[in-house]
Design a protein around this motif. Structure first.
Motif, PDB file in Angstrom:
ATOM      1  N   ALA A   9     -22.949 -42.673 -63.822  1.00  0.00           N
ATOM      2  CA  ALA A   9     -22.793 -43.579 -62.543  1.00  0.00           C
ATOM      3  C   ALA A   9     -23.872 -43.905 -61.823  1.00  0.00           C
ATOM      4  CB  ALA A   9     -21.465 -43.502 -61.910  1.00  0.00           C
ATOM      5  N   GLU A  10     -24.327 -42.669 -61.377  1.00  0.00           N
ATOM      6  CA  GLU A  10     -25.607 -42.766 -60.396  1.00  0.00           C
ATOM      7  C   GLU A  10     -26.808 -43.174 -60.793  1.00  0.00           C
ATOM      8  OE1 GLU A  10     -25.930 -38.603 -59.382  1.00  0.00           O
ATOM      9  OE2 GLU A  10     -24.051 -38.799 -58.102  1.00  0.00           O
ATOM     10  N   ALA A  11     -27.171 -42.788 -62.297  1.00  0.00           N
ATOM     11  CA  ALA A  11     -28.138 -43.529 -62.838  1.00  0.00           C
ATOM     12  C   ALA A  11     -28.014 -45.024 -63.016  1.00  0.00           C
ATOM     13  CB  ALA A  11     -28.308 -42.898 -64.365  1.00  0.00           C
ATOM     14  N   LEU A  12     -26.689 -45.676 -63.293  1.00  0.00           N
ATOM     15  CA  LEU A  12     -26.542 -47.059 -63.364  1.00  0.00           C
ATOM     16  C   LEU A  12     -26.687 -47.539 -62.061  1.00  0.00           C
ATOM     17  CD1 LEU A  12     -23.507 -47.220 -65.640  1.00  0.00           C
ATOM     18  CD2 LEU A  12     -25.581 -48.466 -66.071  1.00  0.00           C
ATOM     19  N   ALA A  13     -26.114 -46.960 -61.024  1.00  0.00           N
ATOM     20  CA  ALA A  13     -26.219 -47.772 -59.749  1.00  0.00           C
ATOM     21  C   ALA A  13     -27.535 -47.834 -59.102  1.00  0.00           C
ATOM     22  CB  ALA A  13     -25.200 -46.760 -58.727  1.00  0.00           C
ATOM     23  N   LYS A  14     -28.531 -46.814 -59.613  1.00  0.00           N
ATOM     24  CA  LYS A  14     -29.929 -47.314 -59.072  1.00  0.00           C
ATOM     25  C   LYS A  14     -30.435 -48.495 -59.498  1.00  0.00           C
ATOM     26  CE  LYS A  14     -31.526 -42.563 -58.752  1.00  0.00           C
ATOM     27  NZ  LYS A  14     -32.027 -41.520 -59.550  1.00  0.00           N
ATOM     28  N   HIS A  15     -29.850 -49.278 -60.540  1.00  0.00           N
ATOM     29  CA  HIS A  15     -30.457 -50.518 -60.975  1.00  0.00           C
ATOM     30  C   HIS A  15     -29.426 -51.652 -60.874  1.00  0.00           C
ATOM     31  CE1 HIS A  15     -33.935 -48.376 -62.555  1.00  0.00           C
ATOM     32  NE2 HIS A  15     -32.960 -47.358 -62.901  1.00  0.00           N
ATOM     33  N   LEU A  16     -28.274 -51.448 -60.056  1.00  0.00           N
ATOM     34  CA  LEU A  16     -27.444 -52.510 -60.105  1.00  0.00           C
ATOM     35  C   LEU A  16     -26.797 -52.707 -58.574  1.00  0.00           C
ATOM     36  CD1 LEU A  16     -25.087 -51.520 -63.048  1.00  0.00           C
ATOM     37  CD2 LEU A  16     -26.622 -53.384 -63.066  1.00  0.00           C
ATOM     38  N   PRO A  17     -26.326 -53.805 -58.470  1.00  0.00           N
ATOM     39  CA  PRO A  17     -25.897 -54.076 -56.911  1.00  0.00           C
ATOM     40  C   PRO A  17     -24.454 -53.328 -56.866  1.00  0.00           C
ATOM     41  CG  PRO A  17     -25.675 -55.904 -58.312  1.00  0.00           C
ATOM     42  CD  PRO A  17     -26.452 -54.995 -59.260  1.00  0.00           C
ATOM     43  N   LEU A  18     -24.422 -51.863 -57.254  1.00  0.00           N
ATOM     44  CA  LEU A  18     -23.047 -51.323 -57.274  1.00  0.00           C
ATOM     45  C   LEU A  18     -23.188 -50.171 -56.585  1.00  0.00           C
ATOM     46  CD1 LEU A  18     -21.916 -51.805 -61.182  1.00  0.00           C
ATOM     47  CD2 LEU A  18     -20.914 -52.977 -58.962  1.00  0.00           C
ATOM     48  N   GLU A  19     -22.211 -49.542 -56.229  1.00  0.00           N
ATOM     49  CA  GLU A  19     -21.998 -47.959 -55.460  1.00  0.00           C
ATOM     50  C   GLU A  19     -21.765 -47.242 -56.974  1.00  0.00           C
ATOM     51  OE1 GLU A  19     -22.640 -46.761 -52.546  1.00  0.00           O
ATOM     52  OE2 GLU A  19     -22.844 -48.885 -51.717  1.00  0.00           O
ATOM     53  N   ALA A  20     -22.429 -45.960 -56.914  1.00  0.00           N
ATOM     54  CA  ALA A  20     -21.944 -45.022 -57.893  1.00  0.00           C
ATOM     55  C   ALA A  20     -20.426 -45.123 -58.262  1.00  0.00           C
ATOM     56  CB  ALA A  20     -22.492 -43.691 -57.846  1.00  0.00           C
ATOM     57  N   VAL A  58     -29.583 -54.682 -72.204  1.00  0.00           N
ATOM     58  CA  VAL A  58     -30.764 -54.311 -72.822  1.00  0.00           C
ATOM     59  C   VAL A  58     -31.834 -54.124 -71.734  1.00  0.00           C
ATOM     60  CG1 VAL A  58     -32.830 -55.183 -74.021  1.00  0.00           C
ATOM     61  CG2 VAL A  58     -30.559 -55.719 -75.088  1.00  0.00           C
ATOM     62  N   GLU A  59     -31.799 -54.887 -70.747  1.00  0.00           N
ATOM     63  CA  GLU A  59     -32.696 -54.401 -69.732  1.00  0.00           C
ATOM     64  C   GLU A  59     -32.279 -53.184 -68.805  1.00  0.00           C
ATOM     65  OE1 GLU A  59     -33.498 -59.201 -68.285  1.00  0.00           O
ATOM     66  OE2 GLU A  59     -32.835 -57.874 -66.718  1.00  0.00           O
ATOM     67  N   LEU A  60     -30.994 -52.891 -68.817  1.00  0.00           N
ATOM     68  CA  LEU A  60     -30.444 -51.765 -68.283  1.00  0.00           C
ATOM     69  C   LEU A  60     -31.077 -50.187 -69.080  1.00  0.00           C
ATOM     70  CD1 LEU A  60     -26.921 -52.126 -67.061  1.00  0.00           C
ATOM     71  CD2 LEU A  60     -28.797 -51.264 -65.452  1.00  0.00           C
ATOM     72  N   GLU A  61     -30.892 -50.664 -70.297  1.00  0.00           N
ATOM     73  CA  GLU A  61     -30.993 -49.531 -71.144  1.00  0.00           C
ATOM     74  C   GLU A  61     -32.946 -49.122 -71.151  1.00  0.00           C
ATOM     75  OE1 GLU A  61     -31.901 -50.571 -75.238  1.00  0.00           O
ATOM     76  OE2 GLU A  61     -31.774 -48.589 -76.016  1.00  0.00           O
ATOM     77  N   GLN A  62     -33.579 -50.094 -70.937  1.00  0.00           N
ATOM     78  CA  GLN A  62     -35.001 -49.775 -70.732  1.00  0.00           C
ATOM     79  C   GLN A  62     -35.179 -49.320 -69.258  1.00  0.00           C
ATOM     80  OE1 GLN A  62     -36.227 -53.821 -71.813  1.00  0.00           O
ATOM     81  NE2 GLN A  62     -36.187 -53.535 -73.826  1.00  0.00           N
ATOM     82  N   ALA A  63     -34.434 -49.883 -68.189  1.00  0.00           N
ATOM     83  CA  ALA A  63     -34.791 -49.415 -66.858  1.00  0.00           C
ATOM     84  C   ALA A  63     -34.457 -47.854 -66.734  1.00  0.00           C
ATOM     85  CB  ALA A  63     -34.179 -50.346 -65.934  1.00  0.00           C
ATOM     86  N   ILE A  64     -33.296 -47.636 -67.104  1.00  0.00           N
ATOM     87  CA  ILE A  64     -32.501 -46.402 -66.660  1.00  0.00           C
ATOM     88  C   ILE A  64     -33.112 -45.249 -67.277  1.00  0.00           C
ATOM     89  CG2 ILE A  64     -30.823 -45.770 -68.516  1.00  0.00           C
ATOM     90  CD1 ILE A  64     -28.553 -46.549 -66.666  1.00  0.00           C
ATOM     91  N   GLU A  65     -33.230 -44.044 -66.368  1.00  0.00           N
ATOM     92  CA  GLU A  65     -33.565 -42.691 -66.626  1.00  0.00           C
ATOM     93  C   GLU A  65     -32.603 -42.014 -67.179  1.00  0.00           C
ATOM     94  OE1 GLU A  65     -34.383 -42.568 -62.267  1.00  0.00           O
ATOM     95  OE2 GLU A  65     -33.837 -44.220 -63.636  1.00  0.00           O
ATOM     96  N   LEU A  66     -32.843 -41.383 -68.389  1.00  0.00           N
ATOM     97  CA  LEU A  66     -31.642 -40.497 -69.098  1.00  0.00           C
ATOM     98  C   LEU A  66     -31.278 -39.325 -68.209  1.00  0.00           C
ATOM     99  CD1 LEU A  66     -30.695 -40.734 -71.899  1.00  0.00           C
ATOM    100  CD2 LEU A  66     -32.317 -38.761 -72.519  1.00  0.00           C
ATOM    101  N   PRO A  67     -29.997 -39.421 -67.759  1.00  0.00           N
ATOM    102  CA  PRO A  67     -29.426 -38.313 -66.980  1.00  0.00           C
ATOM    103  C   PRO A  67     -29.415 -37.080 -67.889  1.00  0.00           C
ATOM    104  CG  PRO A  67     -27.804 -40.186 -66.993  1.00  0.00           C
ATOM    105  CD  PRO A  67     -29.159 -40.462 -68.207  1.00  0.00           C
ATOM    106  N   ALA A  68     -29.450 -35.772 -67.149  1.00  0.00           N
ATOM    107  CA  ALA A  68     -29.761 -34.375 -67.775  1.00  0.00           C
ATOM    108  C   ALA A  68     -28.637 -34.287 -68.985  1.00  0.00           C
ATOM    109  CB  ALA A  68     -29.767 -33.458 -66.737  1.00  0.00           C
ATOM    110  N   LEU A  69     -27.387 -34.691 -68.383  1.00  0.00           N
ATOM    111  CA  LEU A  69     -26.111 -34.329 -69.345  1.00  0.00           C
ATOM    112  C   LEU A  69     -25.989 -35.443 -70.475  1.00  0.00           C
ATOM    113  CD1 LEU A  69     -23.674 -32.994 -66.814  1.00  0.00           C
ATOM    114  CD2 LEU A  69     -24.969 -31.467 -68.455  1.00  0.00           C
TER     115      LEU A  69
END
Ligand code: ARG
Length: 599
Positions: A9-20, A58-69
């Motif tokens: 959720a945190e990784a997604l929120a960085k690239h979206l107009p959403l809270e984690a 697709v855009e999210l997949e490219q932007a997002i950094e892989l979370p540790a888990l």
């Protein structure tokens, strides 16, 4: 959210107009494991981002950094699928479930909050029939569900111990009572008289009149008079019966005697009914904090009516007092023309009392759906009176039990049903496992558990089919089936020599079969299943989860062994079984079933 969904959720929120937290709430579990472990759907974002959902993914997949888990992220059309680090997931989930033991699934969500649950609430003028089984077991399960989440739970039995039906009972007793029969079997005799009343009142309207008189008398007894009567010698059955027959011409004496007679009758009747109810509750393992029935509110109904009058809500209609509820809902009657109060009046008084006394955050009424209108009406009266807290009161309705009838002399006593369940369970056990020790005790747990589970296995609004063979079967969606899964876990763990290994000393990453992964997910899900059950007032969330867990285990067990040659793998699988057993035994006890070690 768990640590995994939190990171996603945190990784997604960085690239979206959403809270984690918002992104986390949108995560789903895909229907098949090869579609990933969590999925993020992009449909709802299409509007705000003005892009096609597939493109967002697709855009999210490219932007997002892989979370540790997380090991991998892939798109599938409008979905973004996350593949977690399963070894780490398994390790964390099993460690938690084993270390927290019986506490796994408990939370503090409800800390500081109070929920009042009004359930079972049988009527004393009728025997405890199968009709009140559902409220009793659903209410009992909800009680334990909320308790698990840290709520203060107040279980109230709103006994139907007041009202015109009590008058009917009195009229019937005055006319036809056979004291010998009453002594022998009070419940059966009462029911006989009750049935007779209904048969004869059709022919002779005079009896109805008598019934109304009796109730009027009972309702007219003041708290002071009750006190005065309580200080006298307790009335025996014979004394009370003799009183009505004694002759006197003094009008005042007659009136006082009549009061004592109805009061004595009512008390005697309460004692007998309570003894019967409590016997059934004990078998079902149900507990109440208060037995405050309708009679408890007798000296509050007048004040309740006055309060509603002050709010300008009460009007007179043909001698009765009512509250108008607009076009669509019939008016709520508070007092009949003859002065008697009603079921709704007492429920209004009870709601005010409960609010003052318990300051509840939630007040649930576990009552069949035929009473829907009643709840709608009295909730609406409270809302019109300006009590905002009435929004926290909920009718929790449920369907009928089919396959059993209860009208006109053919009533099926709940106690008889439970006894029959026990003896049938005994037959099954004697067949399957003739050498079992404590067979009687186990038959009790299996028989009663079967009746309870049958009631709780489907969403409560559905009708329940009552079919003895189906209920007691060891296969299918039954109590014995889930209890047996627990017995199997216990059996496997008996192979264990000494203490169970601590999860830290076991290589849990060895659990990498797909069947094992399903089980790990069932265990991980458990705390949120309990939360769902509370949010929806729905014990079937729990029963469904237990059925799934049992069948997932059976699928695993058909392919794999727990105890085998490979010691590290055996240790890992033992840990899995330990965690499963924790979840299953807690789930069973929430529903009101015993988690057996043998059967
Ligand atoms: N005694 C009622 C009945 O058997 C149920 C009472 C439910 N509780 C309430 N507060 N109205 O139908």
């Amino acid at each position: 959210m768990n640590e995994f969904t939190q990171q996603i959720a945190e990784a997604l929120a960085k690239h979206l107009p959403l809270e984690a937290s918002e992104a986390g709430a949108m995560l789903e579990v895909p229907p098949k494991p090869d579609m990933g472990d969590y999925a993020f759907p992009c449909f709802t974002l299409a509007k705000t981002l003005r892009k096609a959902p597939d493109k967002i993914a697709v855009e999210l997949e490219q932007a997002i950094e892989l979370p540790a888990l997380v090991k991998e992220i892939r798109t599938a059309g409008p979905y973004l699928n996350f593949y977690v680090d399963r070894a780490e997931f398994t390790k964390r989930v099993l460690t938690r479930a084993i270390e927290q033991s019986k506490g796994y699934g408990n939370s503090k969500k409800g800390a500081g909050k109070t929920v009042v649950i009004d359930f079972s609430s049988p009527n004393i003028a009728k025997p405890f029939g199968i009709g009140h089984l559902r409220s009793t077991v659903i209410g009992g399960a909800l009680y334990r569900i909320f308790e698990t989440l840290g709520y203060r739970v107040v279980g109230v039995n709103h006994l139907g111990d007041w009202g015109t039906q009590i008058g009917k009972m009195m009229a019937a007793f005055a006319r036809w009572e056979d004291p010998e029969k009453f002594k022998e079997n009070p419940i059966a005799h009462s029911y006989e008289l009750y049935t007779r009343f209904h048969e004869e009142s059709g022919k002779d309207p005079q009896i109805e009149e008598e019934a109304r008189d009796y109730f009027r008398q009972l309702e007219g007894i003041t708290p002071e008079e009750v006190k005065a009567m309580a200080e006298r010698e307790p009335q025996t059955h014979e004394q009370v019966a003799a009183m009505g027959k004694r002759k006197t011409s003094n009008a005042e004496q007659v009136a006082a005697m009549a009061k004592r007679e109805v009061w004595g009758f009512w008390n005697r009747f309460m004692d007998v009914s309570m003894a019967e109810f409590k016997r059934v509750y004990e078998k079902l393992g149900v507990h109440f904090d208060y037995y405050t029935g309708e009679s408890f509110y007798n000296d509050r109904t007048q004040a309740t009516i006055e309060l509603l009058k002050e709010k300008g809500l009460v009007k007179e209609s043909e001698g009765a007092l009512v509250v108008d509820l607009g076009e669509d809902v019939p008016p709520c009657m508070l007092r009949k023309a003859d002065g008697a109060t009603l079921y709704a009046t007492r429920d209004l008084a009870a709601a005010l009392y409960r609010h003052d006394e318990f300051n509840f955050d939630l007040c649930l009424y576990v009552v069949g759906y035929p009473q829907e209108l009643h709840f709608k009406q009295f909730f609406e009266v409270l809302r019109l009176a300006g009590f905002d807290w009435s929004a926290n009161m909920h009718h929790v309705p449920f369907g009928h039990i089919l396959g059993m009838s209860t009208r006109k002399g053919t009533i099926i006593l709940l106690d008889e049903v439970l006894e029959e369940a026990i003896s049938r369970a005994r037959e099954v056990i004697d067949q399957k496992n003739p050498d079992l020790e404590n067979a009687e005790e186990i038959a009790q747990a299996v028989g009663i558990g079967a009746v309870i589970f049958n009631d709780l296995k489907n969403s409560r609004i559905k009708d329940v089919n009552f079919d003895w063979n189906a209920i007691l079967s060891f296969d299918g969606e039954t109590g014995p089936y889930v209890q047996y899964a627990h017995v199997r876990f216990a059996g496997i763990l008996r192979h264990l020599e000494g203490e169970a290994p601590s999860p830290a000393s076991v290589d849990l990453s060895l659990l990498c079969e797909p069947e094992e992964w399903e089980l790990v997910r069932d265990i991980e899900n458990w705390p949120s299943v309990i939360e769902q059950a509370a949010a929806r007032f729905e014990p079937s969330e729990i029963s469904t989860h237990l059925l799934r867990l049992a069948s997932d285990f059976n699928r695993f067990y058909q392919k794999h062994r727990v105890v085998g040659e490979d010691a590290p793998l055996t240790a890992a699988r033992i840990s899995l079984v330990l965690a499963l057993k924790n979840v299953l035994s807690k789930g069973l006890s929430i529903l009101g079933l015993k988690a057996l070690e043998q059967m």
